[in-house]
Design a protein around this motif. Structure first.
Motif, mmCIF file in Angstrom:
data_model
loop_
_atom_site.group_PDB
_atom_site.id
_atom_site.type_symbol
_atom_site.label_atom_id
_atom_site.label_comp_id
_atom_site.label_asym_id
_atom_site.label_seq_id
_atom_site.Cartn_x
_atom_site.Cartn_y
_atom_site.Cartn_z
ATOM 1 N N VAL A 101 0.860 -1.283 0.066
ATOM 2 C CA VAL A 101 -0.216 0.031 0.041
ATOM 3 C C VAL A 101 0.921 1.372 0.033
ATOM 4 C CG1 VAL A 101 -1.685 1.384 1.253
ATOM 5 C CG2 VAL A 101 -1.860 -1.282 0.948
ATOM 6 N N SER A 102 2.003 1.276 0.834
ATOM 7 C CA SER A 102 2.672 2.575 0.875
ATOM 8 C C SER A 102 3.463 2.664 -0.493
ATOM 9 C CB SER A 102 3.824 2.290 2.097
ATOM 10 O OG SER A 102 4.722 1.109 1.829
ATOM 11 N N TRP A 103 3.845 1.804 -1.145
ATOM 12 C CA TRP A 103 4.562 1.912 -2.383
ATOM 13 C C TRP A 103 3.420 2.333 -3.302
ATOM 14 C CZ3 TRP A 103 9.386 2.633 -4.171
ATOM 15 C CH2 TRP A 103 10.389 2.593 -3.227
ATOM 16 N N PHE A 104 2.364 1.944 -3.307
ATOM 17 C CA PHE A 104 1.305 2.706 -4.329
ATOM 18 C C PHE A 104 1.301 4.178 -4.182
ATOM 19 C CE2 PHE A 104 -2.801 4.351 -4.779
ATOM 20 C CZ PHE A 104 -3.182 4.327 -5.941
ATOM 21 N N PHE A 105 1.389 4.681 -2.938
ATOM 22 C CA PHE A 105 1.215 6.065 -2.819
ATOM 23 C C PHE A 105 2.653 6.687 -3.048
ATOM 24 C CE2 PHE A 105 -2.555 4.699 -0.266
ATOM 25 C CZ PHE A 105 -3.525 5.556 -0.701
ATOM 26 N N TYR A 106 3.793 6.038 -2.702
ATOM 27 C CA TYR A 106 5.034 6.600 -3.018
ATOM 28 C C TYR A 106 4.998 6.959 -4.533
ATOM 29 C CZ TYR A 106 6.787 5.251 1.534
ATOM 30 O OH TYR A 106 6.830 5.033 2.947
ATOM 31 N N GLY A 107 4.562 5.919 -5.368
ATOM 32 C CA GLY A 107 4.443 5.907 -6.870
ATOM 33 C C GLY A 107 3.685 7.247 -7.392
ATOM 34 N N MET A 108 2.576 7.385 -6.387
ATOM 35 C CA MET A 108 1.538 8.534 -6.970
ATOM 36 C C MET A 108 2.152 9.794 -6.421
ATOM 37 S SD MET A 108 -0.866 7.298 -8.466
ATOM 38 C CE MET A 108 -1.908 8.574 -8.365
ATOM 39 N N GLY A 109 2.864 9.739 -5.417
ATOM 40 C CA GLY A 109 3.605 11.217 -5.040
ATOM 41 C C GLY A 109 4.869 11.253 -6.104
ATOM 42 N N GLY A 110 5.405 10.316 -6.567
ATOM 43 C CA GLY A 110 6.475 10.700 -7.596
ATOM 44 C C GLY A 110 5.824 11.287 -8.943
ATOM 45 N N LEU A 111 4.657 10.522 -9.378
ATOM 46 C CA LEU A 111 3.759 11.032 -10.390
ATOM 47 C C LEU A 111 3.486 12.449 -10.349
ATOM 48 C CD1 LEU A 111 2.685 10.355 -13.209
ATOM 49 C CD2 LEU A 111 0.701 9.542 -11.892
ATOM 50 N N GLY A 112 2.946 12.702 -9.020
ATOM 51 C CA GLY A 112 2.419 14.069 -8.798
ATOM 52 C C GLY A 112 3.360 15.170 -8.844
ATOM 53 N N LEU A 113 4.905 15.036 -8.710
ATOM 54 C CA LEU A 113 5.920 15.704 -8.985
ATOM 55 C C LEU A 113 5.552 16.521 -10.331
ATOM 56 C CD1 LEU A 113 8.463 17.353 -8.306
ATOM 57 C CD2 LEU A 113 9.590 15.237 -8.865
ATOM 58 N N PHE A 114 5.519 15.402 -11.332
ATOM 59 C CA PHE A 114 5.108 15.805 -12.863
ATOM 60 C C PHE A 114 3.913 16.828 -12.948
ATOM 61 C CE2 PHE A 114 7.457 12.091 -13.321
ATOM 62 C CZ PHE A 114 8.868 12.398 -14.193
ATOM 63 N N ILE A 115 2.897 16.501 -12.212
ATOM 64 C CA ILE A 115 1.746 17.295 -12.216
ATOM 65 C C ILE A 115 1.935 18.755 -11.636
ATOM 66 C CG2 ILE A 115 -0.650 17.581 -11.050
ATOM 67 C CD1 ILE A 115 -0.711 14.432 -11.187
ATOM 68 N N LEU A 116 2.711 18.773 -10.556
ATOM 69 C CA LEU A 116 2.916 20.077 -9.897
ATOM 70 C C LEU A 116 3.777 20.980 -10.898
ATOM 71 C CD1 LEU A 116 3.232 19.352 -6.075
ATOM 72 C CD2 LEU A 116 1.447 20.453 -7.166
ATOM 73 N N ARG A 117 4.864 20.379 -11.193
ATOM 74 C CA ARG A 117 5.661 21.168 -12.346
ATOM 75 C C ARG A 117 4.866 21.828 -13.494
ATOM 76 N NH1 ARG A 117 11.789 20.593 -12.976
ATOM 77 N NH2 ARG A 117 12.318 19.941 -10.884
#
Length: 467
Positions: free
Chosen positions: A381-397
């Protein structure tokens, strides 16, 4: 509403990273991982790959943390990336699975290693399986299993929760002391083993039969799950971002230095195990660190290392209890059902209610599960959200390109892209392997799906709490 104060300096921040990361995994998982892989060289490679992937994820998260250095960390990040519904789902998963199961599993190992000195009571095999609960499509849990270890586990959680309830400074000072003691003991262990001459690097070439009949990719991903557990906890520094002095500088610094040190220590520790123990003996070891020390220094050495593991897990538990309550605190600010958790203790200025709420739920997790069940469930579960956090970096940029960025992840977009793609591969392979092992009768429960099920309960909780 009262706010938590910025009282955490850079030394405490680094101690929190190292203290939360180096806990129980490196002292418990290597034997299981070797059995999954069959090769000491593959075992060492897993620790390097998992360390690099974790550092890539930490560097990506550090950029977001420097933009929003607030208490709650990822809960705040996900609000900015995906909106309040997804952020609540993460907060719920952190409370119901990731953080509380993490605290429970660390305390479980601290109690388990106590068995080296004191035989904790437990029921006979028939009684342990007399009470069981079936979760449809998931499997069975046995609450009476290993009752003595579970009782001590709960006691440890309650003691450290009480300490962190009364003081922030006391919890931070305790963490710095325990981390320094842990680092010193590990360095003495590694140095003493390699200078003893009581081992052989020829053990690196020895192969063992693998535990399960699975593909090499599936076995490697299963072993990575164990390594990821050992590296887990690095994200907790973001949950206390609102209490860190000069967070734009100290958060990236603590993550890079802390995780880099952890990767070197893990690699050397595993090499030390392999140097002393023949591969087949290491595969069969229940207390690999203690067995290694006992081979070198006799019974006294085994006892000293067991004490080191107990102190190590105790320090990691303290750091995790300290940090994870801050996320439950932030969850309470967004949900009426959890509003009680968002109150600052007026006398001690700590998230007191959040601390005790986490302790109660972690204790329930201890009763219901085993160490491997807890770790496999929370890592997925935690690595699913870790991955979404990494993807979110592109979204914020893309969404907010004009925000001033004091810190930017090096190697953008390659490093965060590698992290996101690897995380996706890991999740898909782990889910497939877990289901295959359950259908083959190798395991009694599908741990990854259990974590997903508990996480999805957060959706009706969110919708009902907003009405």
């Amino acid at each position: 509403m009262s706010k938590l104060l910025r009282t955490i300096n850079s030394r405490t921040a680094i101690a929190l990273v190292v203290g939360t990361v180096i806990g129980s995994g490196v002292f418990m998982k290597p034997s299981l991982m070797l059995g999954q892989l069959g090769s000491p060289w593959l075992l060492l490679s897993v620790w390097v790959v998992a360390g690099l992937v974790t550092i890539f994820g930490a560097l990506s998260n550090a950029e977001v943390a420097s933009l929003y250095p607030e208490t709650g960390g990822p809960f705040i990040f996900f609000q900015k990336m995906y909106g309040k519904t997804f952020a609540f789902l993460y907060g719920w998963a952190a409370f119901a699975v990731i953080n509380t199961a993490g605290n429970a599993s660390i305390a479980y190992i601290c109690a388990e290693y106590t068995n080296y000195f004191i035989a904790l009571p437990r029921f006979d095999a028939i009684t342990e399986k007399a009470i069981r609960f079936y979760i449809p499509f998931i499997g069975y849990v046995f609450p009476l299993a290993n009752a003595g270890v579970k009782a001590l586990t709960i006691l440890l959680i309650l003691i450290l929760t009480a300490i962190n309830y009364r003081t922030v400074h006391g919890g931070g000072a305790l963490q710095r002391f325990l981390t320094a003691l842990k680092a010193l003991a590990i360095l003495l262990l590694i140095g003493g083993i390699f200078t003893s001459g009581k081992g052989s690097f020829t053990h690196l070439a020895q192969l063992v039969d693998r535990n399960f009949e699975m593909s090499y990719i599936g076995a490697y991903m299963a072993a990575l799950s164990g390594a990821f557990w050992a590296y887990d906890g690095w994200n907790n520094i973001n949950t206390v971002a609102g209490e860190i002095k000069d967070p734009q500088r100290n958060i990236p610094k603590s993550l890079l230095l802390g995780l880099g040190a952890c990767m070197v220590i893990y690699l050397l520790l595993n090499l030390a195990y392999i140097y002393v123990l023949p591969a087949e003996q290491m595969k069969q070891s229940s207390f690999v660190a203690s067995d290694t020390a006992e081979m070198v220094w006799g019974a006294i050495g085994g006892s000293l290392i067991t004490l080191m593991v107990i102190f190590s897990t105790f320090g990691s538990l303290n750091a995790n209890i300290f940090a994870t309550a801050r996320l439950t605190f932030s969850l309470g600010e967004e949900s009426k059902w959890f509003s009680h958790a968002a109150k600052v203790q007026p006398d001690y200025k700590t998230p007191g209610n959040a601390l005790w709420l986490n302790a109660i739920w972690a204790s329930a997790m201890v009763i219901s599960g085993s160490f491997d069940m807890l770790t496999d469930m929370l890592i997925f579960v935690s690595w699913f959200f870790y991955g979404m956090g990494g993807l979110g970096l592109f979204i914020l940029r893309w969404k907010k390109p004009d925000l001033p960025r004091v810190y930017k992840v090096p190697g953008y977009p390659i490093i965060p892209a590698i992290f996101v793609l690897f995380t996706a591969l890991y999740l898909v392979t782990t889910l497939y392997t877990d289901i295959a092992n359950y259908r083959a009768g190798n395991v009694p429960i599908i741990n990854s799906l259990l974590g997903v099920l508990i996480t999805l309960v957060g959706l009706p909780v969110y919708w009902l709490s907003r009405r």
